[in-house]
Design a protein around this motif. Structure first.
Motif, PDB file in Angstrom:
ATOM      1  N   LYS A   1      15.607 -26.121  -3.472  1.00  0.00           N
ATOM      2  CA  LYS A   1      16.145 -25.688  -4.763  1.00  0.00           C
ATOM      3  C   LYS A   1      15.348 -24.505  -5.583  1.00  0.00           C
ATOM      4  O   LYS A   1      14.132 -24.477  -5.257  1.00  0.00           O
ATOM      5  CB  LYS A   1      16.080 -26.754  -5.745  1.00  0.00           C
TER       6      LYS A   1
ATOM      7  N   PRO B   1      16.367 -29.889   4.628  1.00  0.00           N
ATOM      8  CA  PRO B   1      17.111 -29.666   3.260  1.00  0.00           C
ATOM      9  C   PRO B   1      17.043 -28.210   2.838  1.00  0.00           C
ATOM     10  O   PRO B   1      16.205 -27.440   3.314  1.00  0.00           O
ATOM     11  CB  PRO B   1      16.189 -30.274   1.993  1.00  0.00           C
TER      12      PRO B   1
ATOM     13  N   LEU C   1      15.225 -38.693   2.745  1.00  0.00           N
ATOM     14  CA  LEU C   1      14.851 -37.081   2.764  1.00  0.00           C
ATOM     15  C   LEU C   1      15.801 -36.617   3.671  1.00  0.00           C
ATOM     16  O   LEU C   1      15.898 -37.021   4.786  1.00  0.00           O
ATOM     17  CB  LEU C   1      13.691 -36.800   2.679  1.00  0.00           C
ATOM     18  N   PRO C   2      16.407 -35.391   3.373  1.00  0.00           N
ATOM     19  CA  PRO C   2      17.167 -34.570   4.434  1.00  0.00           C
ATOM     20  C   PRO C   2      16.011 -34.057   5.250  1.00  0.00           C
ATOM     21  O   PRO C   2      15.041 -33.562   4.967  1.00  0.00           O
ATOM     22  CB  PRO C   2      17.996 -33.623   3.569  1.00  0.00           C
TER      23      PRO C   2
ATOM     24  N   GLU D   1      14.111 -35.670  -6.277  1.00  0.00           N
ATOM     25  CA  GLU D   1      15.584 -35.093  -6.576  1.00  0.00           C
ATOM     26  C   GLU D   1      15.347 -33.441  -6.372  1.00  0.00           C
ATOM     27  O   GLU D   1      16.194 -32.918  -6.122  1.00  0.00           O
ATOM     28  CB  GLU D   1      15.637 -35.360  -8.208  1.00  0.00           C
ATOM     29  N   VAL D   2      14.171 -33.072  -6.412  1.00  0.00           N
ATOM     30  CA  VAL D   2      13.931 -31.613  -6.035  1.00  0.00           C
ATOM     31  C   VAL D   2      14.051 -31.233  -4.753  1.00  0.00           C
ATOM     32  O   VAL D   2      14.777 -30.144  -4.254  1.00  0.00           O
ATOM     33  CB  VAL D   2      12.288 -31.250  -6.455  1.00  0.00           C
ATOM     34  N   MET D   3      13.835 -32.014  -3.623  1.00  0.00           N
ATOM     35  CA  MET D   3      13.993 -32.139  -2.176  1.00  0.00           C
ATOM     36  C   MET D   3      15.283 -32.674  -1.990  1.00  0.00           C
ATOM     37  O   MET D   3      15.477 -33.121  -0.670  1.00  0.00           O
ATOM     38  CB  MET D   3      12.767 -32.713  -1.477  1.00  0.00           C
ATOM     39  N   ASN D   4      16.266 -32.851  -2.907  1.00  0.00           N
ATOM     40  CA  ASN D   4      17.642 -33.649  -2.528  1.00  0.00           C
ATOM     41  C   ASN D   4      17.564 -34.879  -1.553  1.00  0.00           C
ATOM     42  O   ASN D   4      18.308 -35.140  -0.970  1.00  0.00           O
ATOM     43  CB  ASN D   4      18.300 -32.267  -1.526  1.00  0.00           C
ATOM     44  N   GLY D   5      16.457 -35.605  -2.211  1.00  0.00           N
ATOM     45  CA  GLY D   5      16.310 -37.010  -1.522  1.00  0.00           C
ATOM     46  C   GLY D   5      16.378 -37.989  -2.785  1.00  0.00           C
ATOM     47  O   GLY D   5      16.602 -37.607  -4.033  1.00  0.00           O
ATOM     48  N   HIS D   6      16.185 -39.253  -2.552  1.00  0.00           N
ATOM     49  CA  HIS D   6      16.403 -40.245  -3.339  1.00  0.00           C
ATOM     50  C   HIS D   6      15.260 -41.584  -2.877  1.00  0.00           C
ATOM     51  O   HIS D   6      15.023 -41.484  -1.788  1.00  0.00           O
ATOM     52  CB  HIS D   6      17.666 -40.970  -3.639  1.00  0.00           C
TER      53      HIS D   6
ATOM     54  N   THR E   1       9.576 -25.243  -4.755  1.00  0.00           N
ATOM     55  CA  THR E   1       9.174 -25.671  -3.561  1.00  0.00           C
ATOM     56  C   THR E   1       8.869 -24.792  -2.659  1.00  0.00           C
ATOM     57  O   THR E   1       9.198 -23.542  -2.569  1.00  0.00           O
ATOM     58  CB  THR E   1      10.415 -26.486  -3.093  1.00  0.00           C
TER      59      THR E   1
END
Length: 429
Positions: free
Chosen positions: A429, A426, A422-423, A400-405, A274
């Motif tokens: 990762k 974030p 999304l945060p 998922e890579v960016m801590n979202g859903h 990322t």
């Protein structure tokens, strides 16, 4: 000295004494009868009360006037009921042990302190010394932060499922662990060996990645030749030949499919790195909305409800793929004059993006499966709507890579709402 009296006087005195003794005896007997009656009353009342209480736990029988007999009968009934109950519990225990030992999954019963109290035979397949597990802390037996988090959550009353490599085993084992709380306290952990499934999944991913990579070059050549033939045909006639047009269209579709498979392979392998940067969300959404709208030749504008000063720290490429895919799906599955709304807002440390349409919507049975690979809510035989079923899977992987859903729900009165969370800031990762 000589004293004498008349015998009649002596007899009178003796008669008085006898009368006094008789009266005293009768009075004492009366008092004794009263006392014994009172004592008997209290004793029988206690026995009756005890008999009634005992009869509640035994069979229901009418009480007689003999309290001792009632009490004896009640105890006999309780003995009979307890025997039946113990027999039933013994049968249930045997069934439970049979089922427990017949399970291929390793089962651990834990107390409220996380100590192992019971295991089944399948534990021997995972651990070298299963006999030494009882009494030890489950976190120490299995090891790893994943199981510690699951156990703590289950002891607090929750449940959870995770996949991880079992470090406590000398063999390389991949397990799927599920830990659930018990109503009586403690929890139950079930570990399923999925090493073969995981290995096959890795082989499948490698195969798809290799095949996609090998197909990329010949498909590129076919695509280039199709474009060349299409351009030459357009120069020779006013309308391109249907065969050349079909060749170009399907070559383009195959190229897109291969690109999506390669993107998924990179995400699965963790090879995607990322590049987090500050982005103005409104401008990103506007650019993709306009591009999709012009490509689809929509007759109605797509409404955008985003604050101009809303910013987010995200990967530009991943965010572009996410927004473009969701908006393209909304346009693809709705008519040209339908309403589509794209809205975004900040909620604490999260950015919520919603894409809502008033199209036919997606049936509830597809809501959980729509993000799986190759799953499509429309029939595969429907040629009017193209697609491979990979777009939403790619969206989910990028999130998922960016801590979202991403989630899906039905709109009212019809349509679908895709919600992206999304945060705002974030950790990449």
């Amino acid at each position: 000295i000589r004293v004498q009296t008349s015998l009649s006087n002596v007899e009178q005195i003796i008669n008085k004494i006898r009368l006094f003794l008789l009266i005293a005896g009768l009075w004492g007997l009366g008092v004794l009868i009263v006392i014994s009656g009172v004592a008997t009353h209290f004793l029988t009342r206690t026995l009756r009360s005890l008999a009634k209480r005992v009869s509640r736990f035994g069979s229901k029988n009418s009480l007689s006037h003999d309290e001792i007999s009632d009490l004896s009968l009640s105890f006999d009934n309780i003995k009979k009921d307890l025997t039946e109950t113990l027999t039933s519990l013994s049968r249930e225990r045997d069934r439970f042990e049979t089922v427990l030992e017949g399970m291929v999954e390793a089962v651990f019963a834990l107390d409220d302190q996380g100590r192992v109290t019971l295991v089944n035979q399948a534990v021997a397949e995972l651990l070298e010394e299963p006999d030494l597990v009882i009494g030890r802390n489950f976190k120490d037996v299995i090891g790893g932060p994943e199981i510690a988090e699951l156990v703590d959550n289950a002891i607090a009353g929750g449940e959870g499922t995770k996949q991880f490599d079992l470090t406590a085993s000398p063999k390389k084992i991949r397990v799927l662990a599920r830990v659930s709380a018990l109503k009586s306290g403690g929890c139950v952990a079930v570990l399923h060996d999925i090493s073969d499934i995981h290995r096959l999944e890795e082989m499948r991913r490698e195969f798809v990645a290799n095949v996609s990579h090998e197909l990329r070059t010949p498909v590129s050549v076919i695509m280039a030749n199709a474009e060349t033939l299409l351009d030459e045909g357009a120069c020779d006639s006013t309308k391109p030949h249907p065969l050349m047009d079909a060749l170009h269209r399907n070559a383009k579709r195959l190229t897109e499919t291969i690109s999506e498979l390669l993107a998924l392979s990179r995400l699965d392998a963790g090879a995607y790195i990322t590049d987090m940067q500050m982005l103005h969300l409104e401008s990103e959404i506007v650019n993709h909305v306009e591009a999709v709208r012009l490509a689809s030749k929509r007759t109605k504008q797509i409404n955008i409800e985003v604050s101009p000063d809303l910013q987010i720290v995200a990967d530009k490429h991943a965010l572009s793929r996410i927004i473009s895919n969701i908006i393209s799906n909304a346009v693809k599955y709705t008519s040209f004059d339908s309403d589509i709304v794209v809205r975004a807002q900040r909620q604490k440390d999260l950015v919520i993006i919603e894409v809502e349409d008033n199209g036919p919507g997606i049936a509830p049975q597809h809501h959980e499966l729509i993000f799986d690979r190759f799953h499509r809510a429309v029939k595969s035989s429907d040629q009017t709507i193209g697609g491979t079923g990979l777009g939403l899977a790619i969206v989910s992987s990028y999130l998922e890579v960016m801590n979202g859903h991403i989630t899906l729900k039905s709109a009212k009165p019809k349509g679908a709402i895709f919600t992206i969370v999304l945060p705002a800031f974030p950790m990449g990762k």
